[in-house]
Design an enzyme around this catalytic site. Structure first.
Site, PDB file in Angstrom:
ATOM      1  N   ARG A  61     -11.942   1.568  -9.341  1.00 25.06           N
ATOM      2  CA  ARG A  61     -10.705   2.817  -9.439  1.00 25.06           C
ATOM      3  C   ARG A  61     -10.913   3.231 -11.031  1.00 25.06           C
ATOM      4  O   ARG A  61     -11.425   2.535 -12.040  1.00 25.06           O
ATOM      5  CB  ARG A  61      -9.240   2.279  -9.407  1.00 25.06           C
ATOM      6  N   GLY A 116      -0.093   5.629  -4.370  1.00 25.30           N
ATOM      7  CA  GLY A 116      -0.800   6.728  -4.718  1.00 25.30           C
ATOM      8  C   GLY A 116      -0.243   8.112  -4.086  1.00 25.30           C
ATOM      9  O   GLY A 116      -0.021   8.939  -4.573  1.00 25.30           O
ATOM     10  N   ARG A 117       0.018   7.515  -2.685  1.00 26.44           N
ATOM     11  CA  ARG A 117       0.364   8.715  -1.809  1.00 26.44           C
ATOM     12  C   ARG A 117       1.903   9.225  -2.103  1.00 26.44           C
ATOM     13  O   ARG A 117       2.250  10.206  -2.226  1.00 26.44           O
ATOM     14  CB  ARG A 117       0.485   8.404  -0.257  1.00 26.44           C
ATOM     15  N   ASN A 123     -10.458  -3.251  -6.349  1.00 30.38           N
ATOM     16  CA  ASN A 123      -9.656  -2.214  -7.159  1.00 30.38           C
ATOM     17  C   ASN A 123     -10.226  -2.101  -8.561  1.00 30.38           C
ATOM     18  O   ASN A 123     -10.012  -0.950  -9.195  1.00 30.38           O
ATOM     19  CB  ASN A 123      -8.364  -2.638  -7.152  1.00 30.38           C
ATOM     20  N   ARG A 151       1.981  -5.317   5.914  1.00 29.42           N
ATOM     21  CA  ARG A 151       1.425  -4.242   5.204  1.00 29.42           C
ATOM     22  C   ARG A 151       2.094  -2.997   5.280  1.00 29.42           C
ATOM     23  O   ARG A 151       2.580  -2.284   6.339  1.00 29.42           O
ATOM     24  CB  ARG A 151      -0.041  -3.836   5.925  1.00 29.42           C
ATOM     25  N   ASP A 156       0.815  -1.050  -0.195  1.00 30.60           N
ATOM     26  CA  ASP A 156      -0.149  -0.045  -0.078  1.00 30.60           C
ATOM     27  C   ASP A 156       0.890   1.051   0.052  1.00 30.60           C
ATOM     28  O   ASP A 156       1.894   1.207   0.537  1.00 30.60           O
ATOM     29  CB  ASP A 156      -0.828   0.113   1.244  1.00 30.60           C
TER      30      ASP A 156
HETATM   31  C1  FPP Z   1      -2.028   0.261  -3.557  1.00 30.82           C
HETATM   32  O1  FPP Z   1      -1.607   1.622  -3.250  1.00 30.82           O
HETATM   33  C2  FPP Z   1      -1.371  -0.525  -4.560  1.00 30.82           C
HETATM   34  C3  FPP Z   1      -2.225  -1.250  -5.339  1.00 30.82           C
HETATM   35  C4  FPP Z   1      -3.598  -1.208  -5.630  1.00 30.82           C
HETATM   36  C5  FPP Z   1      -1.426  -1.966  -6.653  1.00 30.82           C
HETATM   37  C6  FPP Z   1      -0.240  -2.712  -6.484  1.00 30.82           C
HETATM   38  C7  FPP Z   1       0.575  -2.593  -7.522  1.00 30.82           C
HETATM   39  C8  FPP Z   1       1.842  -2.518  -7.918  1.00 30.82           C
HETATM   40  C9  FPP Z   1       2.809  -2.510  -6.801  1.00 30.82           C
HETATM   41  C10 FPP Z   1       2.369  -2.366  -9.094  1.00 30.82           C
HETATM   42  C11 FPP Z   1       2.334  -3.537 -10.095  1.00 30.82           C
HETATM   43  C12 FPP Z   1       2.169  -5.064  -9.530  1.00 30.82           C
HETATM   44  C13 FPP Z   1       3.054  -6.031  -9.925  1.00 30.82           C
HETATM   45  C14 FPP Z   1       2.910  -7.167  -9.426  1.00 30.82           C
HETATM   46  C15 FPP Z   1       4.229  -5.673 -10.905  1.00 30.82           C
HETATM   47  P1  FPP Z   1      -2.618   2.780  -3.465  1.00 30.82           P
HETATM   48  O2  FPP Z   1      -2.729   3.102  -5.060  1.00 30.82           O
HETATM   49  O3  FPP Z   1      -3.796   2.178  -2.736  1.00 30.82           O
HETATM   50  O4  FPP Z   1      -2.020   3.803  -2.611  1.00 30.82           O
HETATM   51  P2  FPP Z   1      -2.388   4.886  -1.587  1.00 30.82           P
HETATM   52  O5  FPP Z   1      -3.356   4.313  -0.671  1.00 30.82           O
HETATM   53  O6  FPP Z   1      -1.428   5.686  -1.260  1.00 30.82           O
HETATM   54  O7  FPP Z   1      -3.586   5.731  -2.694  1.00 30.82           O
END
Ligand code: FPP
Length: 262
Positions: free
Chosen positions: A75, A27-28, A72, A193, A24
């Site tokens: 999104r 995005g941030r 997801n 996490r 996680d």
């Molecule tokens: C959560 O961060 C992350 C995801 C929903 C996607 C995870 C994807 C990757 C790490 C990249 C591609 C994957 C692979 C296996 C190559 P968020 O977007 O919810 O972050 P935030 O909470 O800061 O908004």
């Protein structure tokens, strides 16, 4: 011997066998830089590469990464498309690395829902790495939800009961777990996490009954191999009791028993 300042001591024994990671904070990470969210995911996929290597070096038997949850799909379409493109790129670029290092690729979740461009690289790579005598299994949770997985397992057993293949009293936690693809390589021992939130977000719900939980404040794109080692070292310092009585915690040498009033 002096160790580098950022080093973490991990014991060779008592390693968690199966580690799950909720990645996680992409995005941030981007937001902090005034960049589009997709930049955070791109940097996050670099973190995936380094953590897979670190996990293999460490000797983990199974690593499950929560790459895309069933939720997801809500999104924006552009972000979802970018995630699938990054995943496809990851799979194409890591093929040799996986094969050379005896890493088996596995996927769990509603795989039928993934776009064709991902399936076109995911499916052959799963088959190719299955043939290897794997030292570690890398499972990508894609379009995955823990509740959905439990519901599907229950449905399968209900159908078997209805068809007279099993008795209702044989529906128990063993027969349920046997229907859960996320547990094929064992229950997770440690769930990490990143990103500072303290919740499970529908990840490996059934299997995590006795998992140790580790929450890191660092955002996923900044998660380094030393952060993984720190999580494993924290796991190694804990006493897992699985509901049984354990050794009493040692009192500090000069600790006095507490007197409770009330
Ligand atoms: C959560 O961060 C992350 C995801 C929903 C996607 C995870 C994807 C990757 C790490 C990249 C591609 C994957 C692979 C296996 C190559 P968020 O977007 O919810 O972050 P935030 O909470 O800061 O908004």
């Amino acid at each position: 011997m002096t160790l580098p300042e950022n080093s973490v001591l991990v014991e060779a024994r008592n390693l968690p066998s199966h580690v799950g990671i909720i990645m996680d904070g992409n995005g941030r990470w981007a937001q902090q830089r005034g960049a589009p969210r997709v930049d955070g995911h791109r940097e996050g996929s670099k973190a995936v590469r380094r953590i897979v290597r670190a996990a293999r070096r460490l000797g983990l038997r199974a690593l499950t990464l929560y790459a895309f949850s069933e939720q997801n799909w809500e999104r924006p379409e552009g972000e979802i498309d970018a995630l699938w493109t990054l995943l496809r790129e990851f799979l194409m670029s890591e093929r040799d690395e996986l094969l050379d290092n005896k890493i088996r690729l596995n996927a769990i979740g509603n795989i039928g829902r993934l776009p064709g461009l991902v399936r076109a690289v995911l499916d052959p790579l799963r088959r190719e790495t299955e043939e290897e005598k794997a030292e570690m299994t890398l499972t990508l949770a894609l379009s995955y939800g823990g509740r959905e997985e439990i519901a599907q397992a229950a449905q399968k057993l209900a159908r078997d009961v209805a068809a007279g293949k099993m008795r209702p009293e044989d529906v128990n936690h063993e027969s349920l777990r046997a229907q859960m693809p996320s547990l094929e390589f064992g229950d997770p021992d440690l769930i990490i996490r990143t990103g500072g939130e303290r919740r499970i977000s529908n990840f490996l719900l059934y299997g995590l009954a006795y998992a140790e939980l580790y929450f890191a404040d660092v955002l996923w794109p900044d998660f380094e191999s030393t952060d993984l080692y720190a999580a494993v070292a924290s796991y190694q310092a804990r006493e897992r009791r699985f509901g049984r009585v354990g050794k009493p915690a040692p009192l500090l040498p000069d600790a006095k028993p507490l007197r409770l009033v009330g």
